[in-house]
Write a protein that holds these residues in place. Structure first.
Motif, PDB file in Angstrom:
ATOM      1  N   VAL A  57       0.816  -0.881  -0.162  1.00  0.00           N
ATOM      2  CA  VAL A  57       0.052   0.266  -0.044  1.00  0.00           C
ATOM      3  C   VAL A  57       0.746   1.444  -0.029  1.00  0.00           C
ATOM      4  N   TYR A 178      -8.095   5.409  -7.995  1.00  0.00           N
ATOM      5  CA  TYR A 178      -8.436   3.986  -8.915  1.00  0.00           C
ATOM      6  C   TYR A 178      -7.921   2.986  -9.348  1.00  0.00           C
ATOM      7  N   TYR A 181      -5.244   1.150  -6.694  1.00  0.00           N
ATOM      8  CA  TYR A 181      -5.755   0.738  -5.703  1.00  0.00           C
ATOM      9  C   TYR A 181      -5.711  -0.547  -6.675  1.00  0.00           C
ATOM     10  N   GLY A 409     -12.054  -1.525  -0.312  1.00  0.00           N
ATOM     11  CA  GLY A 409     -11.290  -0.573  -0.607  1.00  0.00           C
ATOM     12  C   GLY A 409     -12.617   0.559  -1.479  1.00  0.00           C
ATOM     13  N   TYR A 441     -10.498   7.961   0.185  1.00  0.00           N
ATOM     14  CA  TYR A 441      -9.845   7.241  -0.700  1.00  0.00           C
ATOM     15  C   TYR A 441      -9.619   6.362   0.744  1.00  0.00           C
ATOM     16  N   ILE A 443      -8.571   2.147   2.741  1.00  0.00           N
ATOM     17  CA  ILE A 443      -8.909   0.581   1.928  1.00  0.00           C
ATOM     18  C   ILE A 443      -8.545   0.117   3.275  1.00  0.00           C
TER      19      ILE A 443
END
Lengths: 564, 564
Positions: A57, A178, A181, A409, A441, A443
């Motif tokens: 990440v 996006y 991810y 996410g 955003y 996760i």
């Protein structure tokens, strides 16, 4: 790591309160332990996987110019009052007082905190766009914590926030996030879909949820068999390729349908398929009534209906309201001849019907040979039904299938909500103050770990993808009383570590059967067994996933591990 | 990282409420921001340093076989009741209730949680010793948070716990941890001492505090000029090299000392140095009275006295008690002729005195030519005074100096306290249950960051040691309107990054003076300036610490950075 010096408390039995596979396996293989309802400790193996997920990440966030920060878990209640969420959030928001009786929140997210920082520290458009992220423990007092790491009360999130002057800039960061991810979940070995989701009440715009496909998912996804299209079924648009029927229109006729209430009962009684009937429902939308018409085999999607009507609340009207307004019970409602005060909305699919059945607003009677454009009063066509498996994909490519998914996410164009509430402005290039626009955003880091296990296991235990396995290799000595085997085991442990391989070495004085079973349960990608052929310098290598076994020399092993 | 794309909000002025250098500089250089009293956000630069500190800590913990885990911040109040700390800890323990009104604690440490896990999961001596550690956010509701990161309410700790069957095993892990801590703080560029400290009330044994030497320290350290010896002054033993005086003993005589109360007044009145007088104080130790005698220039150390007497509480007796027990006020107390019911303790230094003065237990009178072994009743010699600068070091090597220090770590042989309270036992090799013994080991991670700044700064700002700097190099374009300079700056940024150098690139359209001042404030080890000689391919390199500047070609720069 020598297994004698770490803590991997495996369990033979499935723990009674563990109801999903990932929860069972993470407990049984000794990755986690519950401290109390919804709160877990990550034991050494669990923490190792967590560190790997966090590293992936972090790398992908840094790669798109994210700035790592660390905001506090303790947040001032005042900030939450400014945003309005102090009142809006219920008991899932954990609240506490300090010794001076000041009120605090244990952060479930950080929109308020980050917006207050940016409000105070960012003064000019020249400092934008700005993206910050953190990997941090969050708190949410779930009423019913369950599914282990999938729905806990203390959990690890990556949350990121981007700040912009313009929508175009937000669009660009949203797309970058996006894409990041997608790379993150691909690197973590997950089968996932980015699905169009509902932006909810905060006034935001576009949002996608990243869903790991799994039968334990709490959400249903509609996806295309032939393209990237995927959406939460609540949000999936229906492809509008309906054209009027070419059937010859027959004469409208009212028929008796005594005690036939459901679509199926009426269709059977009249001898036609269910999609030759129209379903009519009366809704209360805020303070008005709306009559909603779909094909008999379709279901009304109330979220779509809310969006179409721009209302806050929607619910089925009561029988009493139906009788008062239309003169009949729910089983016999229809759109023909209703007062002009009642708004009528037909689903798009109704465009293509001809000579169908609908209720006559008279108990026990239906109309047959109904043709909407001929027989209805004023009405509009809207996309208001749930998509179905087999429907055309909204992008025109392939057909729709359903799957269950775990939300791992979400990317979200928040817009100006928080910046407005907290007064976050910068000077633009004309020197005028402008309110920021914002993306957020998230996760679910600990949840992702569970999702990986949901997708990667077999009957014997976890089957870690190579890239997230806590160790690359499990080294096992079959007979720990055999000096030759132990000597070779020890030597191999040193040699493999020197070659840079992360090895878990089962040096315990346990029976071979126990070691093998626990090794399968833990699920490292490769198992190396030192057994009877130790004296010949031969070991057995087994791939966890394929279950393929191969005997090989130490040299061959060392050559093999270089390819890991 | 381009400075235009990150958040480094520098301040020209010293923030009003920042009272120590590290707090001022971390705020001014944009490393941290306060969210509210005692609670901070680590901005991008601060988080980068934090990550480096954490990496060093993690590497050294792993190197001694530590197993990283992650325990929850939320802890059940029941566990704290089991240990007794629920009642023992005051309002600094943050407490909260969940939606079901169950009580929780936000963990300031994790002895209870880790002991409960080991109790439940470790069953046999074969699984010992076991060392686990975590790097985690802790909470402590300080009454008066201050000094920025040095005393906050939410902070990051590395806490480790080791579990053993035997004291020898605990000793070995303690030593390994002690050595690892020394390596960690050395790698972080800190000037520190491991000092002998007080083990306090929890029944533990050995403990060392790791103190970063600093004038803002809240503790005083006594250290040797010629050896590793260092101790909290409360704990520093006095080297017992006192031998009886060879003076000829004179005859005891009572003299009038009207209204002379202090040691200095009496010495001046009688015309001898202060160390020729004895100081006598009456203490109440739990329920008994103790008469304590030191040399006139020495101070009683109540912590040592408590240890010697094995009591819980100690305080100076009241004037009334002194008068009732000894017949005089505090200024005229002495050990000669007191009742046998009163315990008399003399400091070790009293061994070496001869013909000295002490109070006569009669207001306004003192004895002169006092010789303890001849004139006192029953008494013992004990080490009960504070060490002083210039004293011999307790290890016999060098003399003692004092310094102030910031506590950045502690290693502690906890013993069986928590294992007893929570019932943590394993089966020994005889199959009998035995209570575990335990060590605990902490490092203040966020506090360490502040300690580094306390030790590494100058008038212009922070001077990061290379090994903890958030970036290795600060690249600055002097005139951002000059295309040649900008082009060279951009090219160098790419080239340096490609060479694996972590670069902060000041690409902002700011005046050169602002850029230089902020660069000094941020304090990266090397500054590279692209200025007027850009057209010749020449840049200026400045070392932040030495302030040495040098012009060089790009090739020379690239050769230089390879040595970083």
């Amino acid at each position: 790591m020598k297994q004698s010096q770490t803590l991997i408390p495996t369990l033979k039995e499935i723990p009674a309160d563990a109801d999903v596979t990932s929860h069972q396996l993470l407990l049984r293989a000794g990755f986690i332990r519950q401290n109390f309802s919804g709160v877990y400790t990550f034991l050494p193996l669990g923490k190792k996987v967590l560190n790997i997920v966090e590293k992936v990440v972090r790398e992908e966030m840094d790669a798109i110019g994210g700035n790592e920060v660390l905001m506090p878990a303790l947040q001032s209640a005042d900030l939450w009052r400014e945003s309005g969420r102090w009142d809006k959030m219920g008991p899932e928001l954990m609240r506490l007082n300090d010794r001076h009786e000041r009120e605090f929140v244990l952060g479930p997210t950080h929109e308020e905190v980050v917006t207050s920082i940016v409000r105070d520290e960012v003064k000019s458009y020249k400092q934008l766009p700005l993206t910050v992220y953190q990997i941090q423990t969050k708190f949410r007092d779930e009423r019913r914590p369950r599914f282990g790491l999938l729905r806990g009360r203390e959990f690890i999130m990556k949350d990121a926030y981007s700040f912009h002057l313009t929508d175009e800039s937000l669009d660009a960061s949203y797309q970058a996030m996006y894409d990041a991810y997608s790379r993150i979940f691909t690197r973590l070995g997950l089968n996932f879909r980015a699905v169009i989701a509902d932006s909810g009440a905060m006034g935001g715009k576009d949002t996608h949820e990243f869903m790991a496909l799994s039968k334990v998912g709490e959400d249903t996804i509609a996806y295309s068999t032939a393209s990237d299209y995927a959406a939460n079924i609540e949000m999936a648009e229906v492809y509008d390729n309906y054209s009027p029927s070419t059937e010859t229109l027959k004469e409208l006729e009212k028929v008796s349908t005594p005690n036939k209430k459901t679509m199926q009962e009426v269709a059977d009684f009249l001898g036609h398929p269910i999609d030759k009937g129209l379903k009519t429902l009366l809704f209360k939308a805020d303070e008005s009534f709306v009559l909603v018409v779909t094909r008999g085999d379709h279901e009304v999607n109330e979220i779509k209906l809310k969006h179409v009507l721009h209302v806050e609340n929607i619910e089925l009207a009561t029988d009493e309201a139906a009788r008062e307004l239309l003169g009949a019970d729910f089983g016999s409602l229809g759109p023909i001849g209703v007062s002009e005060d009642v708004q009528v909305i037909c689903d798009l699919a109704v465009k293509a019907v001809a000579n169908v059945t609908c209720g006559a607003n008279e108990d026990g009677f239906h109309y047959v040979n109904v043709n909407p454009s001929r027989d209805f009063g004023e009405f509009t066509y809207e996309d208001i039904r749930f998509i179905q498996e087999g429907d055309l994909s909204p992008d025109g490519k392939g057909t729709i299938k359903f799957a269950e998914g775990i939300e791992i996410g979400q990317v979200f164009k928040l817009g100006k909500f928080y910046a407005n509430q907290l007064g976050a402005e910068v000077l633009n290039d004309q020197g005028r103050a402008e309110t920021l626009t914002m993306g957020c955003y998230g996760i679910g880091v600990s949840r992702t770990l569970a999702a990986i296990v949901e997708q990667h296991h077999d009957d014997a235990g976890i089957v870690w993808p190579k890239q997230v396995a806590p160790f690359a290799l499990h080294l096992i000595v079959v007979n720990s009383k055999n000096d030759e085997q132990v000597a070779l085991g020890n030597a191999l442990y040193e040699q493999l570590q020197a070659a840079g391989i992360e090895v878990l070495y089962d040096d315990r004085k346990e029976r071979a059967g126990v070691k093998f079973a626990e090794s399968d349960l833990i699920g490292l990608p490769v198992r190396v067994t030192v057994g009877k052929k130790a004296s010949e310098g031969i070991i057995e290598l087994k791939e966890r996933k394929s279950e393929e076994k191969e005997e090989m020399t130490i040299d061959a092993l060392m050559a093999y591990v270089k390819t890991i």
